[in-house]
Design a protein around this motif. Structure first.
Motif, short mmCIF file in Angstrom:
data_model
loop_
_atom_site.label_atom_id
_atom_site.label_comp_id
_atom_site.label_asym_id
_atom_site.label_seq_id
_atom_site.Cartn_x
_atom_site.Cartn_y
_atom_site.Cartn_z
N ARG A 270 -19.89 70.14 95.79
CA ARG A 270 -19.59 69.27 94.65
C ARG A 270 -18.09 69.25 94.39
N ALA A 271 -17.51 68.08 94.49
CA ALA A 271 -16.08 67.89 94.19
C ALA A 271 -15.90 66.44 93.81
N GLY A 272 -14.74 66.12 93.31
CA GLY A 272 -14.49 64.74 92.93
C GLY A 272 -13.07 64.51 92.51
N ASN A 273 -12.74 63.25 92.21
CA ASN A 273 -11.41 62.86 91.78
C ASN A 273 -10.34 63.34 92.76
N VAL A 274 -10.59 63.09 94.02
CA VAL A 274 -9.61 63.45 95.03
C VAL A 274 -8.57 62.35 95.16
N ILE A 275 -7.36 62.77 95.47
CA ILE A 275 -6.28 61.84 95.75
C ILE A 275 -5.69 62.21 97.10
N GLY A 276 -4.96 61.29 97.69
CA GLY A 276 -4.36 61.55 98.99
C GLY A 276 -4.00 60.24 99.66
N GLY A 277 -3.25 60.34 100.71
CA GLY A 277 -2.81 59.15 101.42
C GLY A 277 -3.94 58.40 102.10
N GLY A 278 -3.87 57.08 102.08
CA GLY A 278 -4.80 56.26 102.83
C GLY A 278 -5.99 55.75 102.07
N ASP A 279 -6.00 55.97 100.76
CA ASP A 279 -7.10 55.44 99.95
C ASP A 279 -6.68 54.08 99.39
N TRP A 280 -7.41 53.05 99.77
CA TRP A 280 -7.17 51.71 99.23
C TRP A 280 -8.42 51.14 98.56
N SER A 281 -9.32 52.01 98.13
CA SER A 281 -10.57 51.56 97.52
C SER A 281 -10.32 50.80 96.23
N GLU A 282 -11.24 49.90 95.91
CA GLU A 282 -11.20 49.22 94.62
C GLU A 282 -11.62 50.19 93.52
N ASP A 283 -11.08 49.96 92.32
CA ASP A 283 -11.48 50.72 91.13
C ASP A 283 -11.23 52.22 91.28
N ARG A 284 -10.15 52.58 91.99
CA ARG A 284 -9.74 53.98 92.07
C ARG A 284 -8.28 54.07 91.67
N LEU A 285 -7.91 55.15 91.00
CA LEU A 285 -6.64 55.20 90.28
C LEU A 285 -5.42 55.10 91.20
N ILE A 286 -5.31 55.96 92.19
CA ILE A 286 -4.11 55.94 93.03
C ILE A 286 -4.00 54.64 93.81
N PRO A 287 -5.06 54.12 94.42
CA PRO A 287 -4.93 52.81 95.06
C PRO A 287 -4.49 51.72 94.09
N ASP A 288 -5.00 51.77 92.86
CA ASP A 288 -4.57 50.78 91.86
C ASP A 288 -3.08 50.95 91.55
N CYS A 289 -2.61 52.20 91.51
CA CYS A 289 -1.18 52.45 91.30
C CYS A 289 -0.35 51.89 92.44
N VAL A 290 -0.80 52.11 93.66
CA VAL A 290 -0.05 51.61 94.84
C VAL A 290 0.02 50.09 94.81
N ARG A 291 -1.11 49.44 94.49
CA ARG A 291 -1.10 47.98 94.43
C ARG A 291 -0.18 47.47 93.32
N ALA A 292 -0.18 48.16 92.17
CA ALA A 292 0.69 47.75 91.08
C ALA A 292 2.16 47.93 91.44
N LEU A 293 2.49 49.02 92.11
CA LEU A 293 3.88 49.25 92.53
C LEU A 293 4.33 48.19 93.53
N ASN A 294 3.44 47.85 94.47
CA ASN A 294 3.80 46.86 95.50
C ASN A 294 3.95 45.46 94.92
N SER A 295 3.17 45.15 93.89
CA SER A 295 3.19 43.80 93.33
C SER A 295 4.13 43.67 92.14
N GLY A 296 4.53 44.81 91.57
CA GLY A 296 5.35 44.77 90.37
C GLY A 296 4.59 44.40 89.12
N GLN A 297 3.25 44.44 89.18
CA GLN A 297 2.43 44.08 88.04
C GLN A 297 2.12 45.30 87.17
N THR A 298 1.76 45.05 85.94
CA THR A 298 1.38 46.12 85.02
C THR A 298 -0.03 46.60 85.34
N LEU A 299 -0.22 47.90 85.37
CA LEU A 299 -1.51 48.50 85.68
C LEU A 299 -2.38 48.53 84.43
#
Length: 363
Positions: A194-223
């Motif tokens: 049992r584990a969860g809320n993992v972060i790390g390189g290579g995650d581009w899933s929808e509705d996940r925090l770090i991928p959403d951050c990466v997309r916001a940084l790349n687009s310059g949009q507000t998260l």
């Protein structure tokens, strides 16, 4: 305190069937298993989205560096049975899942079908394996009945789950217990992690925090954040994977003394709110990452979720090697390297090697 050291001696040449190998955690696990010399067969649906970690690593793959890949549905008993028969695994690590809470609200029946019946279908197929030593069922930190007390959950706490994803994972735990007690009493060890809320390189899933951050940084949009003050036990993806590997080894080498359900979470000092993680990740990436609270109605989620990993420490000698700052730094470094066009297979292998060096050190 026992210490289960993850060794190439144990894994080299061992036949492993890994489900969900095309996913974020599964791709990292596949790469780590290959670095240990295991003979890996992956079984999963095609990787979703573009880019995705499996594709990024595969694009750079050298001969023998990745798993044999079977693209099929975990709920298909004929295809799964055929793949298991051909692989003849000694170890099964089950990571295939519908892993998103919001998606479970959109399509609860698919979530239950994948997470519950997929697990049952796999364990049924495992009954015919002559050389099976262990099957590890990877679930989630969300399997516990959470009434918002804010305390860290231990393995003996009641299972539950209010949303379809969490509940389906608790159901998968019950399925694993039933199959273990009914069909594997004198044979292969069946356990859950049992584990969860993992972060790390290579995650581009929808509705996940770090991928959403990466997309916001790349687009310059507000998260837009659903629950900015929600507390989660954040950890780098290699942390729980190291626990899974250690647990499998212990189940094979010392089955009588190894627990059948184990939490793998970070130190309490690494528990953070969603907004704190966003701010720290944006700063580490050197970008201007702005966020607002999403005003739209949101599906309910637990506001506080923390785990106790005391059993992992007591039974396996496992403890987290990376604090929240290191976890965010390793994650940001991966995405920055990808953006710079580096060889991400080599970069990912180097992070695994670096983590393995940390594992050699005493606490």
């Amino acid at each position: 305190m026992p210490h289960t050291k993850v060794t190439e001696k144990f894994w080299r040449g061992r036949r492993v069937l890994l489900t969900g190998h095309t996913g974020f955690k599964g791709a990292w696990m596949s790469l780590w298993l290959k670095s240990l010399g295991a003979e890996v067969t992956g079984y999963a649906l095609p990787a979703t989205g573009e880019p995705n970690l499996w594709g990024v690593l595969g694009a750079h793959a050298r001969p023998g560096s990745m798993a044999r890949s079977v693209i099929a549905d975990i709920r298909d008993p004929e295809l799964l049975g055929e793949a298991l028969g051909q692989a003849d695994p000694q170890i099964v690590i089950h990571m295939a899942a519908q892993a998103l809470v919001r998606e479970s609200y959109r399509d609860p029946l698919k979530t239950y079908s994948t997470n519950v019946m997929g697990t049952a279908t796999l364990l049924q197929a495992c009954r015919s394996l002559r050389h099976l030593e262990c099957a590890l069922i990877v679930t989630s930190d969300k399997v516990y009945e959470n009434h918002g007390e804010g305390r860290a959950f231990g393995e003996t706490d009641r299972l539950g789950g209010h949303d379809p994803y969490s509940n389906s994972k608790a159901c998968a735990e019950l399925v694993a217990m039933s199959f273990r007690d009914s069909f594997f009493g004198g044979g292969a060890a069946i356990a859950s992690a049992r584990a969860g809320n993992v972060i790390g390189g290579g995650d581009w899933s929808e509705d996940r925090l770090i991928p959403d951050c990466v997309r916001a940084l790349n687009s310059g949009q507000t998260l837009s954040l659903r629950y900015p003050k929600a507390v989660r036990p954040w950890q780098h993806v290699l942390e729980p994977l190291s626990g899974y590997l250690a647990l499998v080894q212990s189940l094979v080498l010392a089955p009588q003394s190894t627990p059948r359900a184990v939490n793998f979470g970070p130190d309490a000092a690494s528990f953070r709110t969603v907004s704190e993680v966003v701010d720290a990740f944006g700063a580490r990436c050197g970008g201007n990452l702005e966020w607002v609270r999403d005003p739209a109605p949101q599906p309910p989620e637990a506001q506080a979720l923390t785990l106790s990993s005391a059993l992992a420490a007591e039974s396996l000698g496992w403890w987290p090697r990376l604090d929240i700052r290191d976890s965010l730094s390793w994650t940001a470094d991966w995405y920055l390297a990808h953006a710079a066009g580096e060889d991400m297979l080599a970069f990912s292998e180097a992070q695994i090697a670096q983590y393995r060096e940390l594992m050699e050190r005493s606490p």
